[in-house]
Scaffold this motif. Structure first.
Motif, PDB file in Angstrom:
ATOM      1  N   PHE A  77     -78.468   3.109  44.197  1.00 37.44           N
ATOM      2  CA  PHE A  77     -78.544   1.643  44.168  1.00 37.44           C
ATOM      3  C   PHE A  77     -78.911   1.145  42.772  1.00 37.44           C
ATOM      4  CE2 PHE A  77     -81.305  -2.151  44.574  1.00 37.44           C
ATOM      5  CZ  PHE A  77     -80.383  -3.044  45.070  1.00 37.44           C
ATOM      6  N   PHE A  78     -79.877   1.819  42.127  1.00 41.13           N
ATOM      7  CA  PHE A  78     -80.291   1.439  40.781  1.00 41.13           C
ATOM      8  C   PHE A  78     -79.137   1.560  39.786  1.00 41.13           C
ATOM      9  CE2 PHE A  78     -81.774   3.001  36.620  1.00 41.13           C
ATOM     10  CZ  PHE A  78     -82.478   1.892  36.183  1.00 41.13           C
ATOM     11  N   THR A  79     -78.362   2.649  39.890  1.00 42.99           N
ATOM     12  CA  THR A  79     -77.250   2.835  38.950  1.00 42.99           C
ATOM     13  C   THR A  79     -76.185   1.767  39.144  1.00 42.99           C
ATOM     14  OG1 THR A  79     -76.075   4.385  40.414  1.00 42.99           O
ATOM     15  CG2 THR A  79     -77.653   5.323  38.849  1.00 42.99           C
ATOM     16  N   GLN A  80     -75.935   1.366  40.401  1.00 42.05           N
ATOM     17  CA  GLN A  80     -74.946   0.313  40.635  1.00 42.05           C
ATOM     18  C   GLN A  80     -75.425  -1.029  40.084  1.00 42.05           C
ATOM     19  OE1 GLN A  80     -72.057   2.664  41.913  1.00 42.05           O
ATOM     20  NE2 GLN A  80     -71.859   0.467  41.740  1.00 42.05           N
ATOM     21  N   CYS A  81     -76.710  -1.311  40.219  1.00 42.08           N
ATOM     22  CA  CYS A  81     -77.262  -2.534  39.615  1.00 42.08           C
ATOM     23  C   CYS A  81     -77.166  -2.477  38.094  1.00 42.08           C
ATOM     24  CB  CYS A  81     -78.711  -2.716  40.052  1.00 42.08           C
ATOM     25  SG  CYS A  81     -78.913  -3.102  41.805  1.00 42.08           S
ATOM     26  N   TRP A  82     -77.409  -1.299  37.536  1.00 43.33           N
ATOM     27  CA  TRP A  82     -77.296  -1.109  36.080  1.00 43.33           C
ATOM     28  C   TRP A  82     -75.869  -1.425  35.618  1.00 43.33           C
ATOM     29  CZ3 TRP A  82     -80.887   1.372  32.497  1.00 43.33           C
ATOM     30  CH2 TRP A  82     -80.326   1.659  31.253  1.00 43.33           C
ATOM     31  N   LEU A 109     -72.056   1.513  25.523  1.00 47.89           N
ATOM     32  CA  LEU A 109     -72.967   2.656  25.676  1.00 47.89           C
ATOM     33  C   LEU A 109     -73.844   2.472  26.923  1.00 47.89           C
ATOM     34  CD1 LEU A 109     -74.100   5.300  24.394  1.00 47.89           C
ATOM     35  CD2 LEU A 109     -75.795   3.853  23.250  1.00 47.89           C
ATOM     36  N   MET A 110     -74.310   1.251  27.140  1.00 47.70           N
ATOM     37  CA  MET A 110     -75.127   0.957  28.322  1.00 47.70           C
ATOM     38  C   MET A 110     -74.341   1.234  29.604  1.00 47.70           C
ATOM     39  SD  MET A 110     -76.841  -2.706  29.348  1.00 47.70           S
ATOM     40  CE  MET A 110     -77.603  -2.969  30.957  1.00 47.70           C
ATOM     41  N   ASN A 111     -73.077   0.834  29.628  1.00 48.65           N
ATOM     42  CA  ASN A 111     -72.230   1.099  30.793  1.00 48.65           C
ATOM     43  C   ASN A 111     -72.038   2.598  30.990  1.00 48.65           C
ATOM     44  OD1 ASN A 111     -70.260  -0.223  32.834  1.00 48.65           O
ATOM     45  ND2 ASN A 111     -69.017   1.341  31.826  1.00 48.65           N
ATOM     46  N   GLY A 112     -71.843   3.329  29.879  1.00 53.27           N
ATOM     47  CA  GLY A 112     -71.680   4.777  29.959  1.00 53.27           C
ATOM     48  C   GLY A 112     -72.926   5.466  30.491  1.00 53.27           C
ATOM     49  N   ILE A 113     -74.100   4.949  30.127  1.00 55.35           N
ATOM     50  CA  ILE A 113     -75.357   5.517  30.637  1.00 55.35           C
ATOM     51  C   ILE A 113     -75.441   5.346  32.155  1.00 55.35           C
ATOM     52  CG2 ILE A 113     -77.865   5.220  30.641  1.00 55.35           C
ATOM     53  CD1 ILE A 113     -77.653   4.542  27.658  1.00 55.35           C
ATOM     54  N   GLY A 114     -75.048   4.160  32.645  1.00 50.10           N
ATOM     55  CA  GLY A 114     -75.055   3.927  34.088  1.00 50.10           C
ATOM     56  C   GLY A 114     -74.133   4.883  34.829  1.00 50.10           C
TER      57      GLY A 114
END
Length: 222
Positions: A77-82, A109-114
Protein backbone atom coordinates in the motif's frame (compact mmCIF):
# COMPACT_ATOMS: atom_id res chain seq x y z
CA UNK A 1 -3.56 -21.73 -17.25
CA UNK A 2 -6.06 -19.12 -16.01
CA UNK A 3 -7.11 -21.09 -12.91
CA UNK A 4 -5.35 -18.73 -10.43
CA UNK A 5 -7.47 -15.81 -11.68
CA UNK A 6 -10.51 -17.49 -10.11
CA UNK A 7 -8.98 -16.69 -6.71
CA UNK A 8 -10.17 -13.15 -5.78
CA UNK A 9 -7.00 -12.09 -3.93
CA UNK A 10 -4.67 -13.25 -6.69
CA UNK A 11 -6.91 -11.65 -9.32
CA UNK A 12 -6.81 -8.32 -7.46
CA UNK A 13 -3.02 -8.43 -7.10
CA UNK A 14 -2.60 -9.48 -10.74
CA UNK A 15 -4.69 -6.53 -11.93
CA UNK A 16 -2.66 -4.24 -9.67
CA UNK A 17 0.62 -5.47 -11.16
CA UNK A 18 -0.73 -5.09 -14.71
CA UNK A 19 -1.82 -1.51 -14.07
CA UNK A 20 1.38 -0.59 -12.23
CA UNK A 21 3.60 -2.03 -14.95
CA UNK A 22 1.63 -0.25 -17.67
CA UNK A 23 2.06 2.98 -15.69
CA UNK A 24 5.80 2.31 -15.44
CA UNK A 25 6.17 2.11 -19.23
CA UNK A 26 3.90 5.10 -19.73
CA UNK A 27 5.99 7.13 -17.29
CA UNK A 28 9.27 6.12 -18.98
CA UNK A 29 8.01 7.19 -22.40
CA UNK A 30 6.49 10.46 -21.14
CA UNK A 31 9.55 11.40 -19.08
CA UNK A 32 11.93 10.77 -21.99
CA UNK A 33 9.69 12.80 -24.31
CA UNK A 34 9.48 15.58 -21.74
CA UNK A 35 13.28 15.69 -21.53
CA UNK A 36 13.51 16.23 -25.29
CA UNK A 37 11.35 19.33 -24.85
CA UNK A 38 13.83 20.65 -22.25
CA UNK A 39 17.07 19.76 -24.02
CA UNK A 40 18.26 17.87 -27.10
CA UNK A 41 21.49 16.74 -25.43
CA UNK A 42 21.44 12.90 -25.74
CA UNK A 43 23.20 12.50 -22.39
CA UNK A 44 20.31 14.08 -20.49
CA UNK A 45 17.76 12.05 -22.44
CA UNK A 46 19.68 8.85 -21.62
CA UNK A 47 19.87 9.83 -17.95
CA UNK A 48 16.07 9.66 -17.77
CA UNK A 49 16.22 5.90 -18.31
CA UNK A 50 19.11 5.68 -15.86
CA UNK A 51 17.08 7.46 -13.20
CA UNK A 52 14.13 5.14 -13.85
CA UNK A 53 16.06 1.85 -13.67
CA UNK A 54 19.00 2.50 -11.32
CA UNK A 55 16.83 2.05 -8.17
CA UNK A 56 15.90 -1.46 -9.37
CA UNK A 57 19.58 -2.39 -9.27
CA UNK A 58 20.52 -0.51 -6.12
CA UNK A 59 17.47 -1.26 -3.96
CA UNK A 60 16.49 -4.77 -5.03
CA UNK A 61 18.20 -6.47 -2.09
CA UNK A 62 16.99 -4.16 0.73
CA UNK A 63 13.49 -4.07 -0.80
CA UNK A 64 13.34 -7.85 -0.80
CA UNK A 65 14.48 -7.94 2.82
CA UNK A 66 11.84 -5.38 3.80
CA UNK A 67 9.18 -7.51 2.09
CA UNK A 68 10.07 -10.28 4.55
CA UNK A 69 10.38 -8.04 7.62
CA UNK A 70 7.30 -5.79 7.26
CA UNK A 71 3.58 -6.47 6.87
CA UNK A 72 3.43 -7.03 3.11
CA UNK A 73 -0.04 -5.57 2.63
CA UNK A 74 0.84 -2.22 4.16
CA UNK A 75 4.25 -2.17 2.51
CA UNK A 76 2.55 -2.71 -0.86
CA UNK A 77 0.00 0.00 0.00
CA UNK A 78 2.84 2.40 0.88
CA UNK A 79 4.61 1.77 -2.45
CA UNK A 80 1.40 2.43 -4.39
CA UNK A 81 0.90 5.71 -2.52
CA UNK A 82 4.54 6.58 -3.27
CA UNK A 83 3.99 5.99 -7.01
CA UNK A 84 0.77 8.03 -6.97
CA UNK A 85 2.60 10.89 -5.25
CA UNK A 86 5.48 10.93 -7.74
CA UNK A 87 3.06 10.91 -10.69
CA UNK A 88 1.03 13.75 -9.13
CA UNK A 89 4.18 15.82 -8.63
CA UNK A 90 5.19 15.24 -12.26
CA UNK A 91 1.74 16.36 -13.40
CA UNK A 92 1.75 19.49 -11.25
CA UNK A 93 5.27 20.42 -12.33
CA UNK A 94 4.22 20.32 -15.98
CA UNK A 95 0.89 22.11 -15.48
CA UNK A 96 2.45 24.96 -13.47
CA UNK A 97 5.45 25.16 -15.84
CA UNK A 98 7.94 24.36 -13.08
CA UNK A 99 9.57 21.46 -14.89
CA UNK A 100 13.34 21.57 -15.27
CA UNK A 101 16.02 19.02 -16.10
CA UNK A 102 17.06 18.38 -12.44
CA UNK A 103 13.43 18.20 -11.27
CA UNK A 104 12.47 15.77 -14.04
CA UNK A 105 15.40 13.50 -13.20
CA UNK A 106 14.64 13.71 -9.47
CA UNK A 107 10.95 12.82 -9.91
CA UNK A 108 11.80 10.03 -12.35
CA UNK A 109 14.25 8.68 -9.78
CA UNK A 110 11.52 8.93 -7.13
CA UNK A 111 9.17 6.90 -9.34
CA UNK A 112 11.92 4.32 -9.91
CA UNK A 113 12.43 3.99 -6.14
CA UNK A 114 8.72 3.26 -5.69
CA UNK A 115 8.85 0.55 -8.35
CA UNK A 116 12.01 -0.95 -6.85
CA UNK A 117 10.26 -1.19 -3.49
CA UNK A 118 7.12 -2.71 -5.02
CA UNK A 119 8.50 -5.55 -7.16
CA UNK A 120 9.77 -7.90 -4.40
CA UNK A 121 6.52 -7.65 -2.43
CA UNK A 122 4.39 -8.98 -5.25
CA UNK A 123 6.75 -11.91 -5.81
CA UNK A 124 6.65 -12.72 -2.11
CA UNK A 125 2.84 -12.52 -1.98
CA UNK A 126 2.13 -14.96 -4.83
CA UNK A 127 2.85 -18.16 -2.82
CA UNK A 128 0.41 -17.14 -0.08
CA UNK A 129 -2.44 -16.29 -2.48
CA UNK A 130 -2.55 -19.48 -4.61
CA UNK A 131 -2.21 -23.19 -3.79
CA UNK A 132 1.26 -24.60 -4.32
CA UNK A 133 0.07 -26.69 -7.28
CA UNK A 134 -1.00 -23.49 -9.10
CA UNK A 135 2.27 -21.62 -8.61
CA UNK A 136 3.55 -22.35 -12.17
CA UNK A 137 0.33 -20.95 -13.67
CA UNK A 138 0.50 -17.91 -11.36
CA UNK A 139 4.10 -17.20 -12.39
CA UNK A 140 3.17 -17.62 -16.05
CA UNK A 141 0.32 -15.12 -15.64
CA UNK A 142 2.81 -12.76 -14.02
CA UNK A 143 5.01 -13.01 -17.13
CA UNK A 144 1.98 -12.42 -19.34
CA UNK A 145 1.17 -9.26 -17.37
CA UNK A 146 4.73 -7.99 -17.74
CA UNK A 147 4.86 -8.57 -21.49
CA UNK A 148 1.39 -7.18 -22.18
CA UNK A 149 2.23 -4.00 -20.28
CA UNK A 150 5.44 -3.69 -22.27
CA UNK A 151 3.29 -3.49 -25.40
CA UNK A 152 0.37 -1.37 -24.20
CA UNK A 153 2.25 1.04 -21.89
CA UNK A 154 4.30 2.84 -24.59
CA UNK A 155 1.36 2.61 -27.02
CA UNK A 156 -1.06 4.34 -24.65
CA UNK A 157 1.57 6.91 -23.66
CA UNK A 158 2.25 7.76 -27.30
CA UNK A 159 -1.44 8.20 -28.03
CA UNK A 160 -1.93 10.43 -24.99
CA UNK A 161 1.13 12.57 -25.73
CA UNK A 162 0.03 13.08 -29.34
CA UNK A 163 -3.61 13.80 -28.56
CA UNK A 164 -3.68 15.49 -25.15
CA UNK A 165 -0.15 16.26 -23.95
CA UNK A 166 2.52 14.73 -21.75
CA UNK A 167 0.95 15.98 -18.53
CA UNK A 168 -2.06 13.70 -19.07
CA UNK A 169 0.15 10.64 -18.99
CA UNK A 170 1.31 11.65 -15.51
CA UNK A 171 -2.26 12.51 -14.47
CA UNK A 172 -3.62 9.12 -15.52
CA UNK A 173 -0.68 7.39 -13.81
CA UNK A 174 -1.56 9.23 -10.59
CA UNK A 175 -5.23 8.20 -10.80
CA UNK A 176 -4.47 4.56 -11.63
CA UNK A 177 -1.84 4.28 -8.88
CA UNK A 178 -4.32 5.74 -6.40
CA UNK A 179 -6.95 3.20 -7.47
CA UNK A 180 -4.42 0.38 -6.98
CA UNK A 181 -3.58 1.73 -3.53
CA UNK A 182 -7.29 1.74 -2.63
CA UNK A 183 -7.68 -1.86 -3.85
CA UNK A 184 -4.77 -2.97 -1.68
CA UNK A 185 -6.14 -0.97 1.27
CA UNK A 186 -9.43 -2.87 1.08
CA UNK A 187 -7.66 -6.25 1.07
CA UNK A 188 -8.46 -7.99 4.36
CA UNK A 189 -5.14 -9.80 4.74
CA UNK A 190 -4.34 -11.25 8.15
CA UNK A 191 -0.71 -10.59 9.01
CA UNK A 192 0.93 -13.44 10.92
CA UNK A 193 3.96 -12.13 12.82
CA UNK A 194 7.08 -14.27 12.83
CA UNK A 195 7.24 -16.11 16.19
CA UNK A 196 10.94 -15.25 16.35
CA UNK A 197 10.20 -11.53 16.00
CA UNK A 198 11.25 -9.06 13.31
CA UNK A 199 14.67 -9.69 11.85
CA UNK A 200 16.94 -6.62 11.49
CA UNK A 201 17.20 -5.37 7.91
CA UNK A 202 20.95 -5.90 7.56
CA UNK A 203 20.66 -9.39 9.02
CA UNK A 204 17.86 -10.26 6.57
CA UNK A 205 19.98 -9.04 3.65
CA UNK A 206 22.95 -11.09 4.87
CA UNK A 207 20.82 -14.23 5.20
CA UNK A 208 19.42 -13.66 1.69
CA UNK A 209 22.90 -13.40 0.20
CA UNK A 210 23.99 -16.48 2.14
CA UNK A 211 21.02 -18.44 0.80
CA UNK A 212 21.81 -17.46 -2.79
CA UNK A 213 25.46 -18.38 -2.31
CA UNK A 214 24.52 -21.86 -1.05
CA UNK A 215 21.89 -22.52 -3.75
CA UNK A 216 23.40 -23.91 -6.96
CA UNK A 217 20.15 -23.23 -8.82
CA UNK A 218 20.02 -19.53 -7.89
CA UNK A 219 23.74 -19.11 -8.54
CA UNK A 220 23.24 -20.55 -12.01
CA UNK A 221 20.33 -18.19 -12.71
CA UNK A 222 22.34 -15.16 -11.57
Amino acid sequence: PFEPLKIPVFRMLWIVVVITTVCMWMNDVAAAWMMTSLTLDPIWVALVQTAATLPMFMLGLPSGALADVLDRKWYLFFTQCWLATSATMLYLAVVFELMSIPLLLALTLMNGIGLAMRWPIYGALIPETVPRVQLPQAQALNSVATNLSRIFGPLVAGLLIASAGTEWVFAINAVLSSCCAYAVFRWKRVHTPDPLGKEPLLSAMRVGLQYVRQSTTLRGLL
